[in-house]
Structure formats: structure tokens, C-alpha cells
Design a protein around this motif. Structure first.
Motif, PDB file in Angstrom:
ATOM      1  N   GLN B   6       0.852  -1.183   0.000  1.00 29.56           N
ATOM      2  CA  GLN B   6       0.000   0.000   0.000  1.00 29.56           C
ATOM      3  C   GLN B   6       0.890   1.235   0.000  1.00 29.56           C
ATOM      4  N   ASN B   7       0.407   2.302  -0.585  1.00 27.02           N
ATOM      5  CA  ASN B   7       1.084   3.586  -0.496  1.00 27.02           C
ATOM      6  C   ASN B   7       0.881   4.113   0.925  1.00 27.02           C
ATOM      7  N   SER B   8       1.970   4.510   1.580  1.00 26.01           N
ATOM      8  CA  SER B   8       1.852   4.901   2.987  1.00 26.01           C
ATOM      9  C   SER B   8       1.144   6.232   3.184  1.00 26.01           C
ATOM     10  N   GLY B   9       1.098   7.062   2.118  1.00 21.62           N
ATOM     11  CA  GLY B   9       0.454   8.370   2.244  1.00 21.62           C
ATOM     12  C   GLY B   9       1.359   9.371   2.955  1.00 21.62           C
ATOM     13  N   PRO B  10       0.791  10.463   3.523  1.00 22.73           N
ATOM     14  CA  PRO B  10      -0.640  10.638   3.685  1.00 22.73           C
ATOM     15  C   PRO B  10      -1.349  11.034   2.388  1.00 22.73           C
ATOM     16  N   LEU B  11      -2.588  10.564   2.286  1.00 21.24           N
ATOM     17  CA  LEU B  11      -3.459  10.934   1.193  1.00 21.24           C
ATOM     18  C   LEU B  11      -4.421  11.993   1.718  1.00 21.24           C
ATOM     19  N   SER B  12      -4.353  13.170   1.134  1.00 22.44           N
ATOM     20  CA  SER B  12      -5.208  14.262   1.574  1.00 22.44           C
ATOM     21  C   SER B  12      -6.347  14.465   0.586  1.00 22.44           C
ATOM     22  N   VAL B  13      -7.576  14.472   1.117  1.00 22.56           N
ATOM     23  CA  VAL B  13      -8.773  14.557   0.280  1.00 22.56           C
ATOM     24  C   VAL B  13      -9.708  15.610   0.870  1.00 22.56           C
ATOM     25  N   PRO B  14     -10.243  16.504   0.052  1.00 21.61           N
ATOM     26  CA  PRO B  14     -11.186  17.504   0.588  1.00 21.61           C
ATOM     27  C   PRO B  14     -12.470  16.849   1.089  1.00 21.61           C
ATOM     28  N   ARG B  77     -16.959   7.494  -0.478  1.00 25.90           N
ATOM     29  CA  ARG B  77     -17.688   8.623  -1.072  1.00 25.90           C
ATOM     30  C   ARG B  77     -18.068   9.621   0.013  1.00 25.90           C
ATOM     31  N   ASP B  78     -18.252  10.881  -0.413  1.00 24.66           N
ATOM     32  CA  ASP B  78     -18.661  11.942   0.519  1.00 24.66           C
ATOM     33  C   ASP B  78     -17.795  11.902   1.784  1.00 24.66           C
ATOM     34  N   SER B  79     -16.488  11.988   1.579  1.00 27.46           N
ATOM     35  CA  SER B  79     -15.543  11.862   2.694  1.00 27.46           C
ATOM     36  C   SER B  79     -15.842  12.861   3.805  1.00 27.46           C
ATOM     37  N   GLN B  80     -15.729  12.357   5.035  1.00 28.68           N
ATOM     38  CA  GLN B  80     -15.967  13.163   6.228  1.00 28.68           C
ATOM     39  C   GLN B  80     -14.691  13.246   7.066  1.00 28.68           C
ATOM     40  N   PRO B  81     -14.537  14.293   7.867  1.00 28.11           N
ATOM     41  CA  PRO B  81     -13.355  14.377   8.742  1.00 28.11           C
ATOM     42  C   PRO B  81     -13.189  13.135   9.611  1.00 28.11           C
ATOM     43  N   SER B  82     -14.301  12.479   9.972  1.00 31.79           N
ATOM     44  CA  SER B  82     -14.222  11.271  10.797  1.00 31.79           C
ATOM     45  C   SER B  82     -13.635  10.078  10.046  1.00 31.79           C
ATOM     46  N   ASP B  83     -13.477  10.207   8.737  1.00 28.89           N
ATOM     47  CA  ASP B  83     -12.837   9.145   7.945  1.00 28.89           C
ATOM     48  C   ASP B  83     -11.312   9.229   8.021  1.00 28.89           C
ATOM     49  N   SER B  84     -10.789  10.299   8.593  1.00 29.69           N
ATOM     50  CA  SER B  84      -9.338  10.435   8.734  1.00 29.69           C
ATOM     51  C   SER B  84      -8.803   9.339   9.642  1.00 29.69           C
ATOM     52  N   ALA B  85      -7.968   8.486   9.105  1.00 28.77           N
ATOM     53  CA  ALA B  85      -7.470   7.301   9.813  1.00 28.77           C
ATOM     54  C   ALA B  85      -6.434   6.623   8.922  1.00 28.77           C
ATOM     55  N   THR B  86      -5.871   5.541   9.425  1.00 27.10           N
ATOM     56  CA  THR B  86      -5.020   4.690   8.599  1.00 27.10           C
ATOM     57  C   THR B  86      -5.854   3.494   8.146  1.00 27.10           C
ATOM     58  N   TYR B  87      -5.778   3.178   6.861  1.00 27.65           N
ATOM     59  CA  TYR B  87      -6.559   2.075   6.310  1.00 27.65           C
ATOM     60  C   TYR B  87      -5.612   0.930   5.939  1.00 27.65           C
ATOM     61  N   GLY B 101      -1.085  -5.245   4.954  1.00 30.14           N
ATOM     62  CA  GLY B 101      -0.227  -4.193   4.444  1.00 30.14           C
ATOM     63  C   GLY B 101       0.108  -3.220   5.560  1.00 30.14           C
ATOM     64  N   LYS B 102       1.006  -2.285   5.280  1.00 27.57           N
ATOM     65  CA  LYS B 102       1.432  -1.336   6.311  1.00 27.57           C
ATOM     66  C   LYS B 102       0.452  -0.195   6.501  1.00 27.57           C
ATOM     67  N   GLY B 103      -0.483  -0.064   5.585  1.00 29.39           N
ATOM     68  CA  GLY B 103      -1.523   0.936   5.753  1.00 29.39           C
ATOM     69  C   GLY B 103      -1.274   2.223   5.001  1.00 29.39           C
ATOM     70  N   THR B 104      -2.366   2.891   4.672  1.00 30.19           N
ATOM     71  CA  THR B 104      -2.341   4.211   4.039  1.00 30.19           C
ATOM     72  C   THR B 104      -3.005   5.203   4.981  1.00 30.19           C
ATOM     73  N   ARG B 105      -2.281   6.291   5.293  1.00 28.91           N
ATOM     74  CA  ARG B 105      -2.872   7.334   6.135  1.00 28.91           C
ATOM     75  C   ARG B 105      -3.731   8.249   5.277  1.00 28.91           C
ATOM     76  N   LEU B 106      -4.976   8.398   5.683  1.00 29.13           N
ATOM     77  CA  LEU B 106      -5.928   9.258   4.973  1.00 29.13           C
ATOM     78  C   LEU B 106      -6.253  10.460   5.833  1.00 29.13           C
ATOM     79  N   HIS B 107      -6.170  11.642   5.213  1.00 27.33           N
ATOM     80  CA  HIS B 107      -6.482  12.881   5.916  1.00 27.33           C
ATOM     81  C   HIS B 107      -7.560  13.605   5.122  1.00 27.33           C
ATOM     82  N   ILE B 108      -8.721  13.803   5.757  1.00 24.11           N
ATOM     83  CA  ILE B 108      -9.819  14.517   5.110  1.00 24.11           C
ATOM     84  C   ILE B 108      -9.732  15.990   5.523  1.00 24.11           C
ATOM     85  N   LEU B 109      -9.615  16.842   4.543  1.00 17.60           N
ATOM     86  CA  LEU B 109      -9.447  18.280   4.792  1.00 17.60           C
ATOM     87  C   LEU B 109     -10.806  18.952   4.923  1.00 17.60           C
ATOM     88  N   PRO B 110     -11.074  19.603   6.086  1.00 22.55           N
ATOM     89  CA  PRO B 110     -12.392  20.252   6.286  1.00 22.55           C
ATOM     90  C   PRO B 110     -12.589  21.415   5.317  1.00 22.55           C
TER      91      PRO B 110
END
Lengths: 112, 110
Positions: B6-14, B77-87, B101-110
Motif C-alpha cells: 500500500q502507499n503509505s500516504g498521507p493521502l489528503s482529500v477535501p 464517497r462523501d468523505s468526512q473528517p471522521s474518515d481520517s485514519a489509517t486504512y 499491508g502497512k496501511g495508508t494514512r488518509l487525511h480529510i481536509l475540512p
């Protein structure tokens, strides 16, 4: 409610000391697992057991020991031979690989 | 070759956008595929499992599996700040254990 209980939540170990982490499940799962997670790292398998009175080494078993005397319980002992034990320890159980694992809440071990 | 990558990220998504998380695996005999969500300081939680090629939807989550390409993905879909986590992507290839896998860090930008 069914689940996996790990205790304690936080544990401090002195150099040269053995400590035991508890893992109890009431899900009636046959298989149980111990993982270690270091900051920014993935899960590394320490030991696993698919049936009472039987267990296998995982990828990083050195310095650890386990027992499986009851279906519900799978305690992990971190011995003094484990030179870098500070980590987050996770216990998991499964009714079968196809269904995935259920994790306990974890024990954070720190060497002081 | 790593067994589950997995890509370790962080992956930033609005906030409100679609987050796309990807995972590849090496063992062609793999049968079961899982996505776990792990909040900082907490234990992993199973959020999706998939066993056959195609898409599987559960609320805002869609898991996609392509066994020919040895590829698994998770769409949120419809990403929320509460989705910010490692997947964590996990694959069951052998009879007795699941590989993570080692996980991908996801950061949802408010």
C-alpha cells in the motif's frame, strides 16, 4: 456483548523483567493471534493458535512466549530476551480466515 | 516482493470528495480480502470484506477486487473528517493467517 478483552491497557516493564499480557475472548472463536505494531509500521505476527493446546510461531517470535490452555484465553509473555519490547500489542481472534479477524483494544507496553 | 503493498500516504482529500485507496498483493491463490480502519492509538476495525471480482458496496464504502491484476481498492464517497485514519489492506492467501499491508494514512481536509 461478545468481544475480545485485552488487559492492561498500559503496561510498564523494567529492564530484565518478564511481563504477561492478557487476551480473553467470548466469541467462541477457535483461532487467536498476537501482533506487534510499532509507530508508523504495519502489524507483525508474533504467535498464533488455531486450537487449544497448540500454537505456532509467527514472524517475530523471539523473546516472546504464549500458552493456549483454554479456548477463551491466549496470554502473551514478553520475556527479558526481547530487547526492544516497547510497542502496541494487539490480540485478535477469528472463526475462520475467510471472515477476517476481530481485534482487542490493545496493550501499550513501555520499557522504563 | 512485499506480499501486500500500500502507499503509505498521507493521502489528503477535501471533505465531500471521493477518497481512493489502493492495494496490491503478490500471492495469486489469495481468496479473501479485507479493509480495516485504524484510528490513531486504537486497534484496527474491519470495515469491508470482498471475495469475488467486482464491486461491493456498503453505505459510503465500495471495495473493488480485480484478481487478474492482483489489485484491491477502497472508495470512500462523501468523505468526512471522521474518515481520517489509517486504512489497512489485508489478504488471506494461506490456510492459517491473514497478511496485512502497512496501511495508508488518509487525511480529510475540512
Amino acid at each position: 456483548d461478545g468481544g475480545i478483552t485485552q488487559s492492561p491497557k498500559y503496561l510498564f516493564r523494567k529492564e530484565g523483567q518478564n511481563v504477561t499480557l492478557s487476551c480473553e475472548q467470548n466469541l467462541n472463536h477457535d483461532a487467536m493471534y498476537w501482533y506487534r505494531q510499532d509507530p508508523g509500521q504495519g502489524l507483525r505476527l508474533i504467535y498464533y493458535s488455531q486450537i487449544v493446546n497448540d500454537f505456532q510461531k509467527g514472524d517475530i517470535a523471539e523473546g516472546y512466549s504464549v500458552s493456549r490452555e483454554k479456548k477463551e484465553s491466549f496470554p502473551l509473555t514478553v520475556t527479558s530476551a526481547q530487547k526492544n519490547p516497547t510497542a502496541f500489542y494487539l490480540c485478535a481472534s477469528s472463526i475462520g480466515q475467510v471472515y477476517g479477524y476481530t481485534f482487542g483494544s490493545g496493550t501499550r507496553l513501555t520499557v522504563v | 516482493q512485499k506480499e501486500v503493498e500500500q502507499n503509505s500516504g498521507p493521502l489528503s482529500v477535501p471533505e465531500g470528495a471521493i477518497a481512493s485507496l489502493n492495494c496490491t498483493y503478490s500471492d495469486r491463490v489469495s481468496q479473501s480480502f479485507f479493509w480495516y480502519r485504524q484510528y490513531s492509538g486504537k486497534s484496527p476495525e474491519l470495515i469491508m470484506s470482498i471475495y469475488s471480482n467486482g464491486d461491493k458496496e456498503d453505505g459510503r464504502f465500495t471495495a473493488q477486487l480485480n484478481k487478474a491484476s492482483q489489485y484491491v481498492s477502497l472508495l470512500i464517497r462523501d468523505s468526512q473528517p471522521s474518515d481520517s485514519a489509517t486504512y489497512l489492506c489485508a489478504v488471506n492467501a494461506r490456510a492459517d493467517k491473514i497478511i496485512f499491508g502497512k496501511g495508508t494514512r488518509l487525511h480529510i481536509l475540512p
